[in-house]
Scaffold this motif. Sequence first.
Motif, PDB file in Angstrom:
ATOM      1  N   GLU A  39       0.790  -1.408   0.226  1.00 51.39           N
ATOM      2  CA  GLU A  39      -0.489  -0.016  -0.056  1.00 51.39           C
ATOM      3  C   GLU A  39       1.099   1.733   0.211  1.00 51.39           C
ATOM      4  OE1 GLU A  39      -4.270   1.210   2.161  1.00 51.39           O
ATOM      5  OE2 GLU A  39      -2.435   0.178   3.548  1.00 51.39           O
ATOM      6  N   SER A  40       0.394   2.511  -0.790  1.00 55.28           N
ATOM      7  CA  SER A  40       1.102   3.902  -1.147  1.00 55.28           C
ATOM      8  C   SER A  40       1.084   3.857   0.096  1.00 55.28           C
ATOM      9  CB  SER A  40       1.125   4.415  -2.167  1.00 55.28           C
ATOM     10  OG  SER A  40      -0.281   4.316  -2.131  1.00 55.28           O
ATOM     11  N   VAL A  41       1.962   5.053   0.870  1.00 55.32           N
ATOM     12  CA  VAL A  41       1.382   6.321   1.794  1.00 55.32           C
ATOM     13  C   VAL A  41       0.400   6.647   1.670  1.00 55.32           C
ATOM     14  CG1 VAL A  41       2.267   7.828   3.285  1.00 55.32           C
ATOM     15  CG2 VAL A  41       4.054   6.514   2.316  1.00 55.32           C
ATOM     16  N   SER A  42      -0.443   7.993   0.395  1.00 56.08           N
ATOM     17  CA  SER A  42      -1.371   8.467  -0.456  1.00 56.08           C
ATOM     18  C   SER A  42      -1.995   7.352   0.000  1.00 56.08           C
ATOM     19  CB  SER A  42      -0.750   8.760  -1.650  1.00 56.08           C
ATOM     20  OG  SER A  42      -2.110   9.234  -1.843  1.00 56.08           O
ATOM     21  N   ASN A  43      -2.416   6.039   0.000  1.00 56.34           N
ATOM     22  CA  ASN A  43      -3.732   4.695  -0.432  1.00 56.34           C
ATOM     23  C   ASN A  43      -3.417   4.899   0.603  1.00 56.34           C
ATOM     24  OD1 ASN A  43      -3.847   5.250  -2.934  1.00 56.34           O
ATOM     25  ND2 ASN A  43      -2.968   3.524  -3.779  1.00 56.34           N
ATOM     26  N   GLY A  73       6.256   8.974   4.365  1.00 60.21           N
ATOM     27  CA  GLY A  73       6.540   8.669   3.148  1.00 60.21           C
ATOM     28  C   GLY A  73       8.660   9.529   3.027  1.00 60.21           C
ATOM     29  N   LEU A  74       9.251   7.820   2.943  1.00 57.64           N
ATOM     30  CA  LEU A  74      10.255   7.746   2.524  1.00 57.64           C
ATOM     31  C   LEU A  74      10.737   6.409   1.757  1.00 57.64           C
ATOM     32  CD1 LEU A  74      12.997   9.550   2.897  1.00 57.64           C
ATOM     33  CD2 LEU A  74      13.310   7.577   4.413  1.00 57.64           C
ATOM     34  N   LEU A  95      16.017   9.658   7.497  1.00 54.24           N
ATOM     35  CA  LEU A  95      15.753  10.988   7.057  1.00 54.24           C
ATOM     36  C   LEU A  95      17.206  11.493   7.239  1.00 54.24           C
ATOM     37  CD1 LEU A  95      12.507  11.571   9.735  1.00 54.24           C
ATOM     38  CD2 LEU A  95      12.299  10.802   7.284  1.00 54.24           C
ATOM     39  N   SER A  96      18.089  11.576   7.896  1.00 53.01           N
ATOM     40  CA  SER A  96      18.780  12.786   8.136  1.00 53.01           C
ATOM     41  C   SER A  96      19.894  12.834   6.939  1.00 53.01           C
ATOM     42  CB  SER A  96      20.332  11.832   8.923  1.00 53.01           C
ATOM     43  OG  SER A  96      20.140  12.301  10.175  1.00 53.01           O
TER      44      SER A  96
END
Length: 188
Positions: A39-43, A73-74, A95-96
């Motif tokens: 599943e995508s972050v958006s979905n 999302g990354l 994230l850095s």
Amino acid sequence: MAHLILASSSPRRKALLEQLGLDFEVIRPDIDESPLQHESVSNYVERLTREKAQAILHQYPQAIVLAADTSLGLDDKIIGKPESKAHAFEIWAALSGRWHDVFSGICVATASDFFSEVVQTRVEFQTLSDAEMQSYWSTGEPLGKAGAYAIQGIAAQYIPRIEGSYSNVVGLPLFETVQLLKRVKAIG
């Protein structure tokens, strides 16, 4: 006017919605927030907001329900809330020195209408040293926050730039929320 319910237990969403001067009640929906495979972050955030809204609307069919969910999302992966100190450090290491995306799904639902939208904001996160990670963890702020940080708090010092909605990164994109509330006549 119908009773407005915020389907979220997030104190940040509550505070953002209070900024608009609206009268509302907070009710936490009980849904499974596990992501679906691939599943995508958006979905993901859109599905959760719809499920939250439906759960509360089922209990209060005469209400106007506002639901929201925020995730990071990354590299096409969902970055949720830290489960432990080690997990928070893994998130910050990923994230850095990079840009990531913050997605918020918002949904406004009534017995006859169902509107949802996903808002995306790009966020640049500075490279954190181990000492900075230790110091930030010790504040307690990263707990319960998607991406293990709060842009409106101490973590602001780690974010040189954003592209898009600041309130989205906090947890509720206010401009888009107001537009959806207008569609169901919850506000003028």
